[in-house]
Design a protein around this motif. Sequence first.
Motif, PDB file in Angstrom:
ATOM      1  N   PRO A 100       0.743  -1.054   0.007  1.00 49.01           N
ATOM      2  CA  PRO A 100      -0.015   0.013   0.007  1.00 49.01           C
ATOM      3  C   PRO A 100       0.879   1.243  -0.005  1.00 49.01           C
ATOM      4  N   SER A 101       0.241   2.272  -0.204  1.00 46.05           N
ATOM      5  CA  SER A 101       0.922   3.718  -0.215  1.00 46.05           C
ATOM      6  C   SER A 101       1.575   3.918   1.061  1.00 46.05           C
ATOM      7  N   GLY A 102       3.111   4.155   0.840  1.00 45.30           N
ATOM      8  CA  GLY A 102       3.670   4.567   2.286  1.00 45.30           C
ATOM      9  C   GLY A 102       4.320   3.424   2.764  1.00 45.30           C
ATOM     10  N   LYS A 127       8.128   1.178  -0.569  1.00 42.40           N
ATOM     11  CA  LYS A 127       8.555   0.374  -1.909  1.00 42.40           C
ATOM     12  C   LYS A 127       9.457   1.456  -2.660  1.00 42.40           C
ATOM     13  N   SER A 128       8.879   2.714  -2.954  1.00 41.53           N
ATOM     14  CA  SER A 128       9.809   3.734  -3.828  1.00 41.53           C
ATOM     15  C   SER A 128      11.245   4.123  -3.142  1.00 41.53           C
ATOM     16  N   THR A 129      11.136   4.152  -1.892  1.00 41.22           N
ATOM     17  CA  THR A 129      12.276   4.459  -1.000  1.00 41.22           C
ATOM     18  C   THR A 129      13.302   3.279  -1.196  1.00 41.22           C
ATOM     19  N   THR A 130      12.952   2.085  -1.347  1.00 37.78           N
ATOM     20  CA  THR A 130      13.851   0.849  -1.576  1.00 37.78           C
ATOM     21  C   THR A 130      14.203   0.997  -2.793  1.00 37.78           C
TER      22      THR A 130
END
Length: 356
Positions: free
Chosen positions: A38-40, A43-46
């Motif tokens: 889910p959002s937050g 995943k994008s940080t990874t």
Amino acid sequence: MSGLTLEHITKTYEDGFTAVDDISLSIEPGSFVVLVGPSGCGKSTTLRMIAGLETITSGTLKIGDQIVNKLRPKDRDIAMVFQNYALYPHLSVGENMGFSLRMSGVPKGARFERVQHAAQMLGLETILNKKPGQLSGGQRQRVALGRAIVREPKVFLFDEPLSNLDPDRRVTTRAEIRRIVRELGTTTVYVTHDHEEAMALGDLVVVMNEGKIEQAGTPDEIYSNPKTKFVGRFLGSPKMNLIECDAQLREGAIVLSSSQHQGITISLDAKSNPGFTKNTVTLGVRPQHIYLDASHQNSPQLGTGRVLHIEQLGFAQDYRVEVGGLTLLVRETQSTPRRIGDECRVSISSEHLHLF
Ligand code: ATP
């Protein structure tokens, strides 16, 4: 071909918030890995840490055998495709695709060949001279993909690359991405919040929640054997029903009785759940594994239920059914005509139960 290794990777932002919390993951060379959650969930940080766009607070990141924690993004030999793919509006499709090669001094002839080859794979040969402003959203996304392909990187990173496309286009473009990446054999990490997209694309699907990995496995493994309630509910539509139960071992059977709802007792073969010792358990059952017709007499029975709500989907019907004070979501694919208020015998498939 290079694999990727994440060892105890943590990211704590300057404000003290830990977005990624001690994750470890081994990605085989050439495999297609999807980070989903889910959002937050981080995943994008990874992905950004893998790309070198975000510093790593602690842990080790390797591409192949090389530790790359301190390596600059441009030295990592990675190509990234974002949701917001910024194409240069004044350059043609061909020039956009060849831009990074020009910047890194690849001679014109080799550049031309690589752009032609990528354009062929993506079906862009006929629009190489057009400007981005003359393209559809789907074509622009393919150009962004082409830009990554021509670089022939060790690793592709995709961050929600399809979110700007309409639903039909998303499905066709994701199939295209999968085909092309398979042809190229490049190690890929792909981020999405869409569980269907994750299952359709990934060799390995990594479900993240609150900065941690909940479960990693093949699409079939994580769907058929979710290790946590979160994974059980996150994958699959409509969502898995969860029933809180008290559990007792009695004469080779696990007897579950719902603590919240009256009259529900389910007996399961203890052999199919070896090592089961819990006193309380959450029973997970997917909507398509609950039966409303009387023909499943050998399946665990939940009692007489009543239809509260119907959603007609054409290929299936989704029902909300009340049984023993419990409301369950049920999907039927055969068209037994049911109406709101109808009574039905509710049973569940003993082969498809999940105990958490
Ligand atoms: P989404 O699907 O919404 O993009 P995500 O799973 O990709 O979500 P991230 O972008 O990795 O999530 O963010 C993870 C958490 O870290 C979020 O709670 C976010 O608010 C927080 N976060 C992201 N960037 C920063 C920052 N620069 N400083 C502080 N917190 C941040």
